[in-house]
Write a protein that holds these residues in place. Structure first.
Motif, PDB file in Angstrom:
ATOM      1  N   GLU A   4      75.702  10.709  21.638  1.00 41.55           N
ATOM      2  CA  GLU A   4      75.803  12.071  22.185  1.00 41.55           C
ATOM      3  C   GLU A   4      75.978  11.929  23.692  1.00 41.55           C
ATOM      4  O   GLU A   4      75.188  11.245  24.348  1.00 41.55           O
ATOM      5  N   TRP A  57      71.753   8.331  18.415  1.00 41.22           N
ATOM      6  CA  TRP A  57      71.104   8.891  17.223  1.00 41.22           C
ATOM      7  C   TRP A  57      71.560   8.129  15.988  1.00 41.22           C
ATOM      8  O   TRP A  57      72.688   7.640  15.931  1.00 41.22           O
ATOM      9  N   THR A  59      72.150   9.583  13.065  1.00 36.77           N
ATOM     10  CA  THR A  59      73.185  10.418  12.451  1.00 36.77           C
ATOM     11  C   THR A  59      73.479  11.617  13.345  1.00 36.77           C
ATOM     12  O   THR A  59      72.657  11.992  14.187  1.00 36.77           O
ATOM     13  N   GLU A  61      73.485  14.651  12.324  1.00 38.90           N
ATOM     14  CA  GLU A  61      72.530  15.686  11.933  1.00 38.90           C
ATOM     15  C   GLU A  61      71.172  15.490  12.602  1.00 38.90           C
ATOM     16  O   GLU A  61      70.449  16.467  12.820  1.00 38.90           O
ATOM     17  N   ASN A  62      70.810  14.246  12.936  1.00 37.68           N
ATOM     18  CA  ASN A  62      69.557  14.038  13.656  1.00 37.68           C
ATOM     19  C   ASN A  62      69.553  14.794  14.978  1.00 37.68           C
ATOM     20  O   ASN A  62      68.511  15.324  15.385  1.00 37.68           O
ATOM     21  N   HIS A  63      70.721  14.857  15.619  1.00 31.46           N
ATOM     22  CA  HIS A  63      70.803  15.618  16.866  1.00 31.46           C
ATOM     23  C   HIS A  63      71.048  17.098  16.615  1.00 31.46           C
ATOM     24  O   HIS A  63      70.311  17.949  17.101  1.00 31.46           O
ATOM     25  N   THR A  64      72.084  17.408  15.840  1.00 28.84           N
ATOM     26  CA  THR A  64      72.526  18.808  15.712  1.00 28.84           C
ATOM     27  C   THR A  64      71.619  19.660  14.850  1.00 28.84           C
ATOM     28  O   THR A  64      71.559  20.882  15.053  1.00 28.84           O
ATOM     29  N   VAL A  65      70.909  19.065  13.908  1.00 30.66           N
ATOM     30  CA  VAL A  65      70.032  19.837  13.019  1.00 30.66           C
ATOM     31  C   VAL A  65      68.565  19.531  13.313  1.00 30.66           C
ATOM     32  O   VAL A  65      67.804  20.416  13.716  1.00 30.66           O
ATOM     33  N   ASP A  66      68.167  18.262  13.103  1.00 29.77           N
ATOM     34  CA  ASP A  66      66.758  17.903  13.235  1.00 29.77           C
ATOM     35  C   ASP A  66      66.200  18.201  14.625  1.00 29.77           C
ATOM     36  O   ASP A  66      65.075  18.695  14.748  1.00 29.77           O
ATOM     37  N   ARG A  68      68.105  19.863  17.503  1.00 24.54           N
ATOM     38  CA  ARG A  68      68.551  21.117  18.128  1.00 24.54           C
ATOM     39  C   ARG A  68      67.994  22.360  17.443  1.00 24.54           C
ATOM     40  O   ARG A  68      67.895  23.400  18.074  1.00 24.54           O
ATOM     41  N   GLN A  69      67.629  22.259  16.185  1.00 24.33           N
ATOM     42  CA  GLN A  69      67.089  23.424  15.487  1.00 24.33           C
ATOM     43  C   GLN A  69      65.561  23.380  15.390  1.00 24.33           C
ATOM     44  O   GLN A  69      64.969  24.142  14.629  1.00 24.33           O
ATOM     45  N   SER A  70      64.943  22.516  16.186  1.00 28.58           N
ATOM     46  CA  SER A  70      63.484  22.393  16.177  1.00 28.58           C
ATOM     47  C   SER A  70      62.892  23.035  17.434  1.00 28.58           C
ATOM     48  O   SER A  70      63.595  23.247  18.422  1.00 28.58           O
TER      49      SER A  70
END
Length: 100
Positions: A4, A57, A59, A61-66, A68-70
């Motif tokens: 990223e 990261w 994956t 998703e580790n950045h964009t979901v896990d 950023r959505q926390s």
């Protein structure tokens, strides 16, 4: 592994405070995120208000979901966000090759 890259612009007069804040935010918030593998922060020599934050990261998703959505993302932004002159430009990259 996903790289990223966040291109950050701040007021150059706040360089010292920003550098302290970004390192504190990485060490206290991002470093605990699922899939986070490491980071680099570089400061431009030609543009004193410009920084590149490079996070690694497992994956995307580790950045964009896990992350950023926390709630941790809001905490991260509360530490570094006040320094931003504009929202950072963020992109994700796959490794194609590297030197030994």
């Amino acid at each position: 592994m996903i790289l990223e890259v966040a291109d950050i612009e701040i007021d150059p007069a706040k360089q010292k405070e920003f550098e302290e804040a970004i390192l504190r935010g990485i060490q206290t918030v991002i470093s605990k995120a699922k899939g986070f593998q490491g980071f680099k922060v570089n400061h431009s020599q030609e543009s004193p208000g410009r920084y590149l934050l490079m996070n690694y990261w497992d994956t995307l998703e580790n950045h964009t979901v896990d992350f950023r959505q926390s709630p941790d993302f809001a905490e991260w932004r509360s530490i570094v966000g006040p320094f931003f002159l504009k929202p950072p430009v963020v992109e994700h990259f796959d490794l194609v090759g590297k030197s030994a």
